[in-house]
Enzyme design. Sequence first.
Site, PDB file in Angstrom:
ATOM      1  CE  LYS A  42      -0.230  -0.155   5.057  1.00 31.83           C
ATOM      2  NZ  LYS A  42      -1.031  -0.575   6.215  1.00 31.83           N
ATOM      3  CE1 TYR A 274      13.718  32.066   1.226  1.00 25.92           C
ATOM      4  CE2 TYR A 274      13.391  29.681   1.353  1.00 25.92           C
ATOM      5  CZ  TYR A 274      13.348  30.870   0.635  1.00 25.92           C
ATOM      6  OH  TYR A 274      12.930  30.846  -0.660  1.00 25.92           O
TER       7      TYR A 274
END
Length: 382
Positions: A42, A274
């Site tokens: 999955k 940043y």
Amino acid sequence: MRKDLAAPLRPAWAEIDLGAIRHNARVLASHVAPAELCAVVKAWAYGHGPVRTARAALEGGATWLGVALVEEGRQLRAAHISAPILLLSEAVPPAMSEVVRSGLTPTVYTQQGVDALAAAVVTHDLDEPFPVHVKVDTGMHRVGATPDDAVKLAADIAGRPGLELQGLWTHFAVADEPASTYTERQLERFHEVVDRLGQLGVRPPLLHAANSAAALANPDWALSMVRCGIALYGLAPSKELVDQAPCPALRPAMSLRALVSHVKEVERGERLSYGLRYELAQRSVVATVPLGYADGVTRSLSARGGEVLIGGHRLPISGTITMDQLLVDCGPDADVAVGDVVVLLGRQGGEEITAWELADRTGTIAYEVVCGVSARVPRVYR
Ligand SMILES: *Cc1c(COP(=O)(O)O)cnc(C)c1O
């Protein structure tokens, strides 16, 4: 650029070792034999890619595949994979027709689910009764029928000519905590349901409960089949189990790599990325790596001691991780060049960054680390 550049357009990739998946399937299959191995693929095979992973697992000895979604099962069928595919949750009623059409093995735990499946089967005019598994909730309380309802649903299915009650199963909540006795309690409740059905003359041929943790911890819990995801990918289900046999025999299948995309010397006292949160204590070689949080490199890693490997050395992720890129402080005299291989997950030389190391730093589990490598990162199979 190096000749071993694996992704022609983007010098960043997740390498998937299909040999490791085959090996892990073999280890698991022999650990639980004669029980069968259902390879859980999955969630895009936990980030590894479902079709290639499923084939490798089947080559290694898995006889079943497990998926969460109808779409996931359909994708495997579209790739001509013919092994039985178990749906781990009940499909919604409008999807039952696709379940039958794709020949997926449904799990049910509501009357509505049984009725919708039976109706879908009728419209498909099949030669054989359609196999179905009933899931019992024995204490995790996510999905599944209560023990009483499971007995009713299973007996109902067994009485319908279009359906075959092929399996009865449950799922454990704390199999990854070896000290807990709760798993045994869940198994007792499961066996009570099996016994009550037996008294009604209903005997589903496949009984299964174990996920990776349970399969590894106690082969007696394997019953007819185990459903293994994380161990198939070479990762221990919990940190406690990393060093416990047979986990060390498993081989991690995924590594995450990139090539250095830019290198410069930056002066002492300058700050990076940043927010300017990382200050250079000395003049330093700073390397740019073309992977960022949009690729699944968790942004919080930079504040929590996250590292990469370059040239076999551990070096710090320095400054804020950005969407597409991150920076590495390689030190004053580093011999680092554009095109050097950077490892974010996996081995280089004698060093290794494991999924559990990354998980630990960011407060999650190895499952989320590998599932989190985003679809944008090319997968390279070997
Ligand atoms: C995901 C899942 C598994 C596999 O669990 P692992 O811990 O990865 O082995 C097994 N059974 C069910 C029902 C699942 O949802």
